[in-house]
Design an enzyme around this catalytic site. Structure first.
Site, PDB file in Angstrom:
ATOM      1  N   GLY A  40       0.795  -1.222   0.000  1.00  0.00           N
ATOM      2  CA  GLY A  40       0.000   0.000   0.000  1.00  0.00           C
ATOM      3  C   GLY A  40       0.828   1.272   0.000  1.00  0.00           C
ATOM      4  CE  LYS A 196     -21.581  26.846   8.672  1.00  0.00           C
ATOM      5  NZ  LYS A 196     -20.827  26.274   7.568  1.00  0.00           N
ATOM      6  CG  ASP A 224     -19.801  28.013   1.059  1.00  0.00           C
ATOM      7  OD1 ASP A 224     -18.799  28.603   1.499  1.00  0.00           O
ATOM      8  OD2 ASP A 224     -20.504  27.259   1.757  1.00  0.00           O
TER       9      ASP A 224
HETATM   10  C1  R5P Z   1     -17.602  26.353   5.871  1.00  0.00           C
HETATM   11  O1  R5P Z   1     -17.178  27.286   6.541  1.00  0.00           O
HETATM   12  C2  R5P Z   1     -17.367  26.193   4.406  1.00  0.00           C
HETATM   13  O2  R5P Z   1     -17.208  27.421   3.752  1.00  0.00           O
HETATM   14  C3  R5P Z   1     -18.490  25.401   3.760  1.00  0.00           C
HETATM   15  O3  R5P Z   1     -19.683  26.137   3.852  1.00  0.00           O
HETATM   16  C4  R5P Z   1     -18.698  24.061   4.421  1.00  0.00           C
HETATM   17  O4  R5P Z   1     -17.492  23.486   4.807  1.00  0.00           O
HETATM   18  C5  R5P Z   1     -19.414  23.131   3.488  1.00  0.00           C
HETATM   19  O5  R5P Z   1     -19.571  21.898   4.127  1.00  0.00           O
HETATM   20  P1  R5P Z   1     -20.926  21.077   4.023  1.00  0.00           P
HETATM   21  O6  R5P Z   1     -21.309  21.064   2.574  1.00  0.00           O
HETATM   22  O7  R5P Z   1     -20.584  19.721   4.546  1.00  0.00           O
HETATM   23  O8  R5P Z   1     -21.930  21.769   4.898  1.00  0.00           O
END
Ligand code: R5P
Length: 318
Positions: A40, A196, A224
């Site tokens: 591996g 959030k 995002d």
């Molecule tokens: C968090 O601060 C990041 O910018 C993303 O919003 C987050 O990590 C996305 O993760 P998930 O899709 O699992 O909520």
């Protein structure tokens, strides 16, 4: 002189398709020097002479084998250094562990710091990455890091949709600078911010609780840096929908789509999700009716060309 004579492109197993697309644009070849031993362990054997050449190693440290892909990257850097390469550039379109960028509780590591230090220690000249989760991470190491933005690739597509009454939404407070940047680039009417809450005792659990901004009757674009399990973006979308948005689309640089992400997106209020291919695009993602992938290969090829020829890349940083 063809580009390939001046520099060598390497890829590991993380995203060979992206590396090949970059190589095509640069009219050169990309070499994959990775094989596995029976136990591996990773074996690296670079098949071409690197002496006095610039070497670009294209390797996101991403799912599905984050840790193995990181080891491959480190070993390729080490092999290139020991083979007397001139300059060694790590092109890491997605830098794994970048969300673990602070000590968020007792007895936890700052994983992002130690892993970036390892890449530097292995012997890179510089690192190019895209949408680092938090930009201050650049201070973890001394070598230069060019942090590019996925917006360079995503904005032209988003502009072509000609969305009227557009509001840009950030699915959490950390994403406000990104939402502001997109709002400027797309001449949006305003921004909205979803608040959030994360349950730190459970991995990948986020809940959208409140929001600031008026989305009533508006077309909303959520932005995002990444979609991982889809929890953040889908929770936020459902809240935005409840607050009266007319339509919701999303754009994220890194489409990790792990675990229930695609199911969540399919059953959410989001109509379309635009991502780039910084991480490998699976068949399932390609088949998903809501996801559209826009390749980041032209941006990375141009970055490699400019680094190699000593030109500025700041104009590529939107
Ligand atoms: C968090 O601060 C990041 O910018 C993303 O919003 C987050 O990590 C996305 O993760 P998930 O899709 O699992 O909520």
């Amino acid at each position: 002189m063809p580009q390939g004579d001046k520099f060598i492109l390497l890829t590991g197993r993380a995203n060979p398709k992206l590396a090949t697309d970059i190589a095509k644009i640069l009219k050169t070849k990309v070499h994959n020097p990775i094989t596995k031993f029976s136990d591996g362990e990773t074996r690296v054997k670079i098949p071409v002479n690197l002496r006095n050449r610039d070497v670009f190693i294209i390797q996101p440290t991403c799912p599905p084998e984050v840790d193995s892909f990181l080891i491959e990257l480190l070993l390729m850097i080490d092999a290139a250094r020991r083979a007397s390469a001139d300059r060694i550039y790590a092109v890491v379109p997605y830098l794994g562990y970048s969300r673990q960028d602070r000590k968020e509780g007792p007895r936890v590591p700052i994983s992002s710091a130690i892993l970036t230090e390892m890449i530097e220690y292995a012997g890179v000249t510089a690192i190019s990455t895209v949408d680092l989760h938090s930009e201050p991470q650049q201070g973890f190491i001394k070598c230069p890091i060019d942090n590019l933005y996925g917006s360079y690739t995503l904005v032209p597509k988003l502009r072509s949709l000609k969305l009227k009454n557009l509001v840009i939404a950030s699915p959490d407070k950390g994403g406000v600078p990104k939402a502001t940047a997109y709002a400027k680039l797309l001449k949006a009417h305003g921004i909205a911010i979803v608040y959030k809450e994360r349950d730190l005792s459970i991995n990948n659990r986020a809940e959208a609780l409140e929001m600031i901004g008026d989305v009533g009757g508006k077309n909303v674009l959520m932005v995002d840096d990444m979609i991982d399990t889809g929890g953040t973006i889908c929770e936020a979308a459902n809240l935005i929908k409840k607050r009266g948005a007319k339509s919701i689309i999303a754009a994220a640089t890194h489409g990790l789509f792990t675990g229930p992400a695609l199911e969540r997106i399919n059953s959410s209020a989001i109509e379309k999700v635009f991502v780039t291919d910084t991480v490998p695009v699976t068949e399932t993602v390609l088949k998903s009716p809501k996801v559209k992938v826009i390749t980041i290969a032209p941006l990375l090829a141009e970055v490699i060309r400019r680094i190699q020829s000593g030109e500025s890349i700041s104009s590529l940083i939107l």
